[in-house]
Design an enzyme around this catalytic site. Structure first.
Site, short mmCIF file in Angstrom:
data_model
loop_
_atom_site.label_atom_id
_atom_site.label_comp_id
_atom_site.label_asym_id
_atom_site.label_seq_id
_atom_site.Cartn_x
_atom_site.Cartn_y
_atom_site.Cartn_z
N ASN A 1 41.97 50.91 43.06
CA ASN A 1 41.77 49.94 41.98
C ASN A 1 40.27 49.75 41.79
O ASN A 1 39.63 49.02 42.55
CB ASN A 1 42.47 48.62 42.36
CG ASN A 1 42.26 47.54 41.31
OD1 ASN A 1 41.76 47.82 40.21
ND2 ASN A 1 42.65 46.32 41.64
N TRP A 2 39.74 50.42 40.78
CA TRP A 2 38.28 50.38 40.57
C TRP A 2 37.85 49.09 39.88
O TRP A 2 36.65 48.86 39.69
CB TRP A 2 37.82 51.60 39.76
CG TRP A 2 38.02 52.91 40.49
CD1 TRP A 2 38.39 53.07 41.81
CD2 TRP A 2 37.90 54.23 39.94
NE1 TRP A 2 38.49 54.41 42.10
CE2 TRP A 2 38.20 55.15 40.98
CE3 TRP A 2 37.56 54.74 38.69
CZ2 TRP A 2 38.17 56.54 40.80
CZ3 TRP A 2 37.53 56.11 38.50
CH2 TRP A 2 37.82 57.00 39.55
N LYS A 3 38.79 48.29 39.45
CA LYS A 3 38.48 47.02 38.77
C LYS A 3 37.47 47.26 37.64
O LYS A 3 37.54 48.29 36.98
CB LYS A 3 37.99 45.98 39.79
CG LYS A 3 39.00 45.83 40.94
CD LYS A 3 38.75 44.65 41.82
CE LYS A 3 39.80 44.63 42.92
NZ LYS A 3 39.69 43.48 43.79
N GLY B 1 38.73 41.37 48.69
CA GLY B 1 37.29 41.38 48.46
C GLY B 1 36.51 40.50 49.42
O GLY B 1 35.34 40.22 49.19
N HIS C 1 48.06 41.26 39.27
CA HIS C 1 47.01 41.22 40.30
C HIS C 1 46.51 39.78 40.44
O HIS C 1 46.43 39.04 39.45
CB HIS C 1 45.87 42.14 39.90
CG HIS C 1 44.88 42.34 41.01
ND1 HIS C 1 43.92 41.40 41.30
CD2 HIS C 1 44.75 43.32 41.92
CE1 HIS C 1 43.22 41.82 42.34
NE2 HIS C 1 43.69 42.99 42.73
N GLU D 1 49.39 41.41 48.55
CA GLU D 1 47.94 41.22 48.62
C GLU D 1 47.63 39.75 48.85
O GLU D 1 47.52 38.97 47.87
CB GLU D 1 47.28 41.68 47.31
CG GLU D 1 47.50 43.15 47.01
CD GLU D 1 46.36 43.70 46.16
OE1 GLU D 1 45.73 44.66 46.60
OE2 GLU D 1 46.09 43.14 45.09
N SER E 1 40.96 44.16 51.45
CA SER E 1 39.90 44.60 52.36
C SER E 1 40.31 45.77 53.25
O SER E 1 39.91 45.83 54.43
CB SER E 1 39.41 43.42 53.21
OG SER E 1 38.85 42.42 52.37
N GLU F 1 43.70 38.58 40.64
CA GLU F 1 42.57 38.26 39.75
C GLU F 1 43.06 37.93 38.34
O GLU F 1 42.49 37.08 37.66
CB GLU F 1 41.55 39.41 39.76
CG GLU F 1 40.76 39.41 41.06
CD GLU F 1 40.27 40.76 41.52
OE1 GLU F 1 40.24 41.71 40.73
OE2 GLU F 1 39.93 40.86 42.72
N GLY G 1 40.62 48.22 46.79
CA GLY G 1 39.59 47.85 45.82
C GLY G 1 38.24 48.43 46.22
O GLY G 1 37.97 49.61 46.00
N GLY G 2 37.42 47.61 46.85
CA GLY G 2 36.03 47.98 47.18
C GLY G 2 35.87 49.37 47.80
O GLY G 2 35.02 50.15 47.36
#
Ligand code: PGA
Length: 256
Positions: A9-11, A174, A96, A168, A214, A98, A235-236
């Site tokens: 997930n590159w957001k 994150g 998600h 999640e 994470s 977010e 993600g990151g």
């Protein structure tokens, strides 16, 4: 048993040139390795086409990060399921945290999005998870239950194989603070039981339950060994091709 799935997930990160380079890097490193794992890339909308081209002819799949439940119309800024299919997506992330926290997405809206994705033969990856406050207040299961039942209400039993769920915990996204293998085992076990009640045992077994929050190359091997963990939403650590490929490798080694 559900096929293991690892999703990047590159957001909201990166130019088209960066997306192309990252997708090519992942493709080069994975090549024909770790074939047991379904590997999916979720770039920002602006980079869907360059990533589609970069992964063409490989087993890498394309995913959108969100959709609208209507197929078309006067919905400025939104994109529908058929449009995402047309852009080459096979998967779409729904609900998600977010989207829920920053853009007010409700359980009912997630449910409409899941239904719209399924109608268009897109595989929804439904994200659920509790906040730290909900966990601290003993409301973890109540929260997950409301999120699951809100989003899966209209899903017919027979399409459960076209669905994935990502657990999640909001406090782990994150933050560098991933849930412990014991916490993940408890939550995934709980989710599997809820899916069995909703879809029946054999249909529920076909739904991959991914962990997200994470995940990095150092903690991936331990998480990949947890029962009922069928993959991960990253993600990151997915923004660097070597670390993402290492995570895919860790999930390919899980037994069973
Ligand atoms: P993270 O994000 O890996 O950066 O914690 C996970 C996610 O939001 O899906």
């Amino acid at each position: 048993m559900a096929k293991r799935t690892v999703i990047a997930n590159w957001k909201m990160h990166g130019s088209r040139a960066e997306a192309r380079a990252l997708a090519r890097g992942v493709r080069r490193l994975l090549n024909n390795r770790f074939a047991a794992v379904e590997v999916v890339l979720a770039p920002p909308l602006t980079s869907l086409e360059v990533v589609r081209q970069a992964v063409e002819g490989s087993r890498l799949l394309l995913c959108a990060q969100n959709l609208h439940w209507q197929p078309q119309g006067a919905f400025t800024g939104e994109v529908g399921a058929d449009m995402l299919r047309d852009a080459g997506c096979s998967h779409v992330i729904v609900g998600h945290s977010e989207r829920r926290r920053l853009f007010g997405e409700t359980n009912a809206e997630s449910g409409r999005k899941v239904a719209a994705a399924l109608d268009a033969s897109l595989k929804p990856v439904l994200c659920i998870g509790e906040t730290l406050e909900q966990r601290g207040g003993g409301r973890t299961w109540r929260t997950l239950s409301a999120q699951l039942s809100g989003a899966l209400k209209s899903v017919p039993k027979s399409v459960s194989g076209s669905l994935a769920v990502a657990y999640e915990p909001v406090w782990a996204i994150g933050t560098g603070k991933n849930a412990t293998p014991t916490q993940v085992m408890e939550a995934h076990g709980w989710i599997r039981r809820a899916l069995k009640r909703r879809f029946g045992p054999s249909e529920a077994a076909r739904i991959p339950i991914l962990y997200g929050g994470s995940v990095n190359p150092a903690n991936a091997p331990d998480l990949a060994r947890v029962p009922e963990v069928d993959g991960t939403l990253v993600g990151g650590a997915s923004l660097e091709h070597r670390s993402f490929a290492a995570i895919v490798g860790a999930f390919s080694e899980r037994e069973g």
